[in-house]
Design an enzyme around this catalytic site. Sequence first.
Site, PDB file in Angstrom:
ATOM      1  N   CYS A  53      17.019  23.309  40.326  1.00  0.00           N
ATOM      2  CA  CYS A  53      16.962  22.046  41.062  1.00  0.00           C
ATOM      3  C   CYS A  53      15.886  21.117  40.518  1.00  0.00           C
ATOM      4  O   CYS A  53      14.887  21.552  39.951  1.00  0.00           O
ATOM      5  CB  CYS A  53      16.613  22.314  42.532  1.00  0.00           C
ATOM      6  SG  CYS A  53      17.971  23.022  43.447  1.00  0.00           S
ATOM      7  N   CYS A  93      22.573  22.879  40.124  1.00  0.00           N
ATOM      8  CA  CYS A  93      22.655  22.681  41.574  1.00  0.00           C
ATOM      9  C   CYS A  93      23.693  21.595  41.847  1.00  0.00           C
ATOM     10  O   CYS A  93      23.679  20.545  41.203  1.00  0.00           O
ATOM     11  CB  CYS A  93      21.303  22.265  42.125  1.00  0.00           C
ATOM     12  SG  CYS A  93      21.371  21.754  43.849  1.00  0.00           S
ATOM     13  N   CYS A 106      21.605  18.372  43.910  1.00  0.00           N
ATOM     14  CA  CYS A 106      20.806  17.375  43.190  1.00  0.00           C
ATOM     15  C   CYS A 106      21.359  17.121  41.792  1.00  0.00           C
ATOM     16  O   CYS A 106      20.789  16.342  41.032  1.00  0.00           O
ATOM     17  CB  CYS A 106      19.335  17.777  43.147  1.00  0.00           C
ATOM     18  SG  CYS A 106      19.024  19.301  42.242  1.00  0.00           S
TER      19      CYS A 106
HETATM   20 ZN   LIG Z   1      19.278  21.065  43.952  1.00  0.00          ZN
END
Ligand SMILES: [Zn+2]
Length: 348
Positions: free
Chosen positions: A36, A67, A70
């Site tokens: 992330c 991820c 994000c």
């Molecule tokens: Zn993330």
Amino acid sequence: MDSYHSDVLRLQAVHERDANADNSFVYGVLTTGVVCYPSCASRAAKPENMRYFNSVDEALCAGFRYCKRCRTDLQPLSIRHRDLVVQACRIVGSEGEVIRVGTLAQRLGVSRFHLQKLFKEYVGVSPKTYMQAVRARRLCYSLESHSTITEAILEAGYDNVGNFYADVQKRLGMNASVRRAGSVDVDVRYGFADSPFGLIVVAQTDVGVCAVLFGETRELLVEELSSRFPKAQLLFDEAHLSVHLQAVVEKLHVPDKYIDVPLDIRGTAFQERVWQALCEIPCGHTASYAQVAKAIDQPKAARAVAKACSSNAIAVLIPCHRVVKGNGELSGYRWGVERKRALLDSEQ
Ligand SMILES: [Zn+2]
């Protein structure tokens, strides 16, 4: 200097979802196996389950997955936003007619509201104001130069242009948007004066003083004016000029004197930012090209700054003579190093 050099600082950035950190590091979460950005909105992992990496690629090599929240498979959001604004500026710059904000947003695949918000954030003005400015500049300068704000943003490496417009208007009295279309063929009135540093010509348009030049003879000065303002009608008119001419001469005698003279500056957005920064160097001080480059948030642009200094047409009022080499030595001056030295000495 990396502000996220320790795990403590990195953890703090993750807790604060600090988007400024997105370019500096990423973190993998052992329990979920995803990597992330610090600004990720997912629930915070336990510190002992977090592993820090300098890049997404490093994390992938270590076995982590992107991820979905994000979007570590893409650039950090702030970069994506910035690129979107640059793309918007490109479209505005390439359209012959002013494009509607709604149409622009649609073309970029974002909402009008989102585009407006991003524009405010990255350019400092609304898309509409930006478009008007581009249009005004196009009308003003299309015959003189093809430089646009967009080009300048690109040339400047995509960086934030800040409140460039508002500031320049406030500080230098320029008002691009009020220039009329007919101002391409402006009248430029000029007059001569003797100064402690030699003969000068001062020229002005309806907007303000557009040139202060040093020269050996009146003929050479007129030649330079006509090459700088090829579309203008040059009028020798010392009566009209008298107030500003006198103010400039006074300033040459008393360098720290404040004179209230509106300027009509004509350059690319980048040049104008440099010139604006020069105006902030106080009388009696100097700055290096690198310092000016830093002041306009273009730390790598020292050479471009030097070029912008040498193309300044408004000597002394835009004090390009206050820019020196990093070691304090005098570098070149459009009107001779000796004159530069004399101007700086007079300010001591
Ligand atoms: Zn993330």
